[in-house]
Scaffold this motif. Structure first.
Motif: not given
Length: 395
Positions: A38-61
């Motif tokens: 089944a599609t994945l789920e990680a309950r309760g996990a917060g993450i810091a978001v650096l530029d590389d982590a969201v580069r796909w959205f920034a450059e390609k979408t």
């Protein structure tokens, strides 16, 4: 010009999804093989978001990365009394694992993401790799990208002598709705990443998107992470035994930590923590535990197989860069394949040279930060070396 390779990505978490997206964008035929049914789920996990982590959205979408993240404008350190010890204006973005996962998965063509596909063996063949699946099926790829995480089966088969090295401490984590905070606590925590330094320990709290992705202050969650020393051996084994009596070597999810340990955490929070931070810890219904490990590989490329993200390097969370590092591995792989016109071996050689250095530097820095807190007592409020970043503090 050579055709771009047919790629099998083993593991469909954040690193695997990013690699699949950037490699498909580079012209590769990509299939993600995820062992979960089944599609994945990680309950309760917060993450810091650096530029590389969201580069796909920034450059390609057209997806604005800011729509996936909460943001804070300050770094604060509090004393046990709640008094402000240090404050610095510095912007960070935070999100939840689930929010980034859902957004990445939504960008990948559904037919490229195959659930219930556990890879049990990899066999080099001329011009590629043959993958054996638990189902008994076999498939072939010209390049295999192993993104199967800290417990990577691919890494274990290629580098059997490489094993996770326990740091000597664990991260207790949890989230609670901002709406349940007292007004004074909300005012103190909602616009900052807030730390408290304790003897041989530290805790931090920051806002992340709500369960449905809400970013409006008051509709988000507050995430805490408390690093606590636990001796290797009997003490660690006892903590990491779940409520059913089963040993959990890496993490205990919400609802699986035994009551006596949750009670101890809450008693220590009441006794040791600043009142507003204690309120968060005490307000979490089911805190969970993640053991903190280091993993370092001597090589990331093995013929036509490469290791990315936590399958290669697991750095302690203190630099906030694990997700960004996994994404950076995928982006650099696509860059080198383009530069080599799809020729896998020379592309992997240059890719490995660059990413080994990045992984080693991140691992060394995160160890230094963790040991400063948990072992040496040199973790200091306001130290610029503590700034989150992939390529260095604040970078």
């Amino acid at each position: 010009m050579s055709a771009m390779p047919d790629v099998a990505v083993v593991g469909g978490s954040l690193g695997g999804l990013t690699a699949a997206l950037v490699l498909a964008d580079a012209g590769c035929e990509v299939t993600v093989l995820e062992r979960s049914p089944a599609t994945l789920e990680a309950r309760g996990a917060g993450i810091a978001v650096l530029d590389d982590a969201v580069r796909w959205f920034a450059e390609k979408t057209e997806v604005d990365p800011e729509s996936l993240c909460s943001s804070t404008g300050f770094i604060r350190f509090l004393a046990a009394t709640g008094q402000l010890v240090h404050e610095r204006a510095h912007r960070y973005r935070f999100s939840s694992w689930n929010t980034i996962y859902r957004a990445l998965l939504g960008c990948l063509a559904p037919e490229r993401y195959r659930l219930g596909q556990e890879v049990v063996a990899l066999d080099p063949v001329p011009g590629g790799v043959e993958l054996a699946l638990k189902s008994g099926r076999r498939r072939r790829a010209e390049l295999v990208v192993a993104a199967d995480g800290i417990g990577s089966g691919v890494r274990a088969s290629l580098l059997p002598d490489v094993a996770p090295r326990y740091s000597g401490y664990v991260a207790w984590r949890g989230t609670m709705p901002e709406s349940e905070l007292r007004p004074a606590t909300f005012a103190s925590l909602s616009d900052a990443i807030t730390y408290q330094v304790l003897p041989g320990s530290h805790i931090l709290a920051y806002p992340i998107p709500g369960p449905s992705g809400a970013l409006v202050p008051g509709e988000r969650l507050i995430n805490f992470v408390w690093y606590r020393n636990v001796a290797q051996g009997a003490e660690f084994d006892e903590l990491m035994t779940d409520r059913a009596g089963s040993a959990r070597p890496v993490s205990l999810p919400p609802g699986e930590v035994r009551a006596e340990f949750v009670d101890r955490l809450r008693a220590d929070a009441t006794r040791c923590l600043a009142p507003m931070i204690a309120e968060v810890v005490l307000g979490v219904a089911e805190p969970f535990v993640q053991a903190v490990f280091d993993i370092e590989v001597p090589r990331m490329a093995h013929g036509r197989i490469c290791l990315v993200g936590d399958a290669a390097f697991v750095a302690r969370p203190h630099a906030g860069a694990g997700t960004a590092k996994a994404a950076a591995d995928g982006w650099e792989l696509a860059t080198q394949l383009r530069a080599q016109h799809g020729a896998v071996e020379p592309a992997l050689a240059e890719w490995e040279r660059r990413q080994l250095r990045l992984g080693r530097d991140l691992l060394a820095r995160s160890r230094q930060i963790g040991d400063a807190s948990q072992r040496h007592g040199t973790f200091r409020p306001g130290d610029p070396e503590l700034l989150l970043g992939l390529r260095g503090p604040g970078r």
